[in-house]
Design an enzyme around this catalytic site. Structure first.
Site, PDB file in Angstrom:
ATOM      1  N   ARG A 105      75.045  62.431 -49.198  1.00 41.56           N
ATOM      2  CA  ARG A 105      76.191  63.585 -48.978  1.00 41.56           C
ATOM      3  C   ARG A 105      76.226  64.540 -49.803  1.00 41.56           C
ATOM      4  O   ARG A 105      76.425  64.293 -51.080  1.00 41.56           O
ATOM      5  CB  ARG A 105      77.383  63.047 -48.468  1.00 41.56           C
ATOM      6  CG  ARG A 105      78.387  63.944 -47.964  1.00 41.56           C
ATOM      7  CD  ARG A 105      79.803  63.414 -47.619  1.00 41.56           C
ATOM      8  NE  ARG A 105      80.366  62.553 -48.534  1.00 41.56           N
ATOM      9  CZ  ARG A 105      81.658  62.071 -48.603  1.00 41.56           C
ATOM     10  NH1 ARG A 105      82.371  62.188 -47.265  1.00 41.56           N
ATOM     11  NH2 ARG A 105      82.362  61.508 -49.475  1.00 41.56           N
ATOM     12  N   THR A 109      78.862  70.696 -49.911  1.00 45.39           N
ATOM     13  CA  THR A 109      79.107  70.844 -48.432  1.00 45.39           C
ATOM     14  C   THR A 109      79.467  69.568 -47.503  1.00 45.39           C
ATOM     15  O   THR A 109      80.117  69.992 -46.722  1.00 45.39           O
ATOM     16  CB  THR A 109      77.702  71.378 -47.881  1.00 45.39           C
ATOM     17  OG1 THR A 109      76.730  70.183 -47.782  1.00 45.39           O
ATOM     18  CG2 THR A 109      77.180  72.663 -48.734  1.00 45.39           C
ATOM     19  N   ASP A 201      84.831  53.712 -52.075  1.00 46.06           N
ATOM     20  CA  ASP A 201      83.416  53.905 -51.934  1.00 46.06           C
ATOM     21  C   ASP A 201      82.672  52.522 -51.626  1.00 46.06           C
ATOM     22  O   ASP A 201      82.639  51.680 -52.330  1.00 46.06           O
ATOM     23  CB  ASP A 201      82.833  54.546 -52.976  1.00 46.06           C
ATOM     24  CG  ASP A 201      81.278  54.825 -52.673  1.00 46.06           C
ATOM     25  OD1 ASP A 201      80.251  53.897 -52.384  1.00 46.06           O
ATOM     26  OD2 ASP A 201      81.142  56.158 -52.709  1.00 46.06           O
ATOM     27  N   ASP A 204      79.633  51.588 -53.858  1.00 48.49           N
ATOM     28  CA  ASP A 204      79.734  51.354 -55.078  1.00 48.49           C
ATOM     29  C   ASP A 204      80.596  49.764 -55.550  1.00 48.49           C
ATOM     30  O   ASP A 204      80.173  49.037 -56.189  1.00 48.49           O
ATOM     31  CB  ASP A 204      80.774  52.386 -55.817  1.00 48.49           C
ATOM     32  CG  ASP A 204      80.281  53.532 -56.317  1.00 48.49           C
ATOM     33  OD1 ASP A 204      78.951  53.804 -56.115  1.00 48.49           O
ATOM     34  OD2 ASP A 204      81.038  54.584 -56.316  1.00 48.49           O
TER      35      ASP A 204
END
Length: 210
Positions: A105, A109, A201, A204
């Site tokens: 990602r 944006t 996340d 992670d």
């Protein structure tokens, strides 16, 4: 599957998800819980797989028995976090074919950028289950499914651990024919595109990186 969104309310799914949400859960525990919960979610998403029958011989007699129809299903992981869901599903369906789509990602944006794609052949004849722990903005999921449809896939389902309303709406708009199965529909996305309350996340936490 007919409903666009299925939230799996099974007590074991909800219990394990709560443990995964806790910020103090270790990497090893998070990984184990993700494997366990993915097996339970896979049970739900494969509920309506098509069956045929064949004659077999039990120790007592012959019988006509149900068996899965058609080519082996394909599991497609959206890298890297999707890999955490593969282990549990492959315990349930060890003969499944496995593919990988690499997307990251763009932090500015929030749009997906593809860097890798390797998927099984003859997707048009297979049930394709796309796996990614988080359905957040929906951009990566939509991009991955766009790619699979270009390669011939017709029967696609999407499996995730958590979904945000924004991601569900994006998927429904872009791919109304793709059912979504998840353990929870959370409140919203924050300004950084993370699911709230979420669990942080997933990649992670799964791999012990920051």
């Amino acid at each position: 599957m007919t409903e666009h969104l299925t939230v799996v309310k099974h007590p074991l799914v909800q219990h394990k998800l709560t443990l995964m949400r806790e910020k103090d859960t270790s990497t090893a525990s998070f990984r184990r819980l993700l494997r366990e919960i993915s097996l339970l979610l896979a049970y739900e998403i494969t509920r309506e797989m098509e069956l045929t029958s064949k004659w077999i011989e039990t120790p007592l007699q012959e019988m006509k028995a149900p068996i899965l129809e058609g080519k082996k299903l394909a599991l497609v992981s959206i890298l890297r976090a999707g890999n955490g869901l593969l282990d549990g599903i492959l315990e349930l369906i060890p003969a499944a074919r496995v593919g990988f789509i690499g997307l990251y990602r763009d932090p500015e944006t929030l749009k997906p950028v593809q860097y890798y794609c390797k998927v099984p052949a003859e997707l048009e004849d297979r049930l394709v289950i796309v796996v990614d722990p988080m359905l957040a903005t929906g951009n990566s999921s939509v991009a991955a499914i766009d790619l699979l449809k270009e390669k011939g896939a017709k029967n696609i389902r999407f499996l995730c651990l958590l979904a945000a309303p924004e991601g569900v709406a994006r998927m429904k708009e872009a791919h109304p024919d793709v059912p979504v199965v998840t353990a929870a529909l959370d409140e919203r996305l924050n300004d950084h595109g993370y699911i709230v309350p979420g669990l942080g996340d997933a990649g992670d936490r799964m791999f012990g990186t920051k």
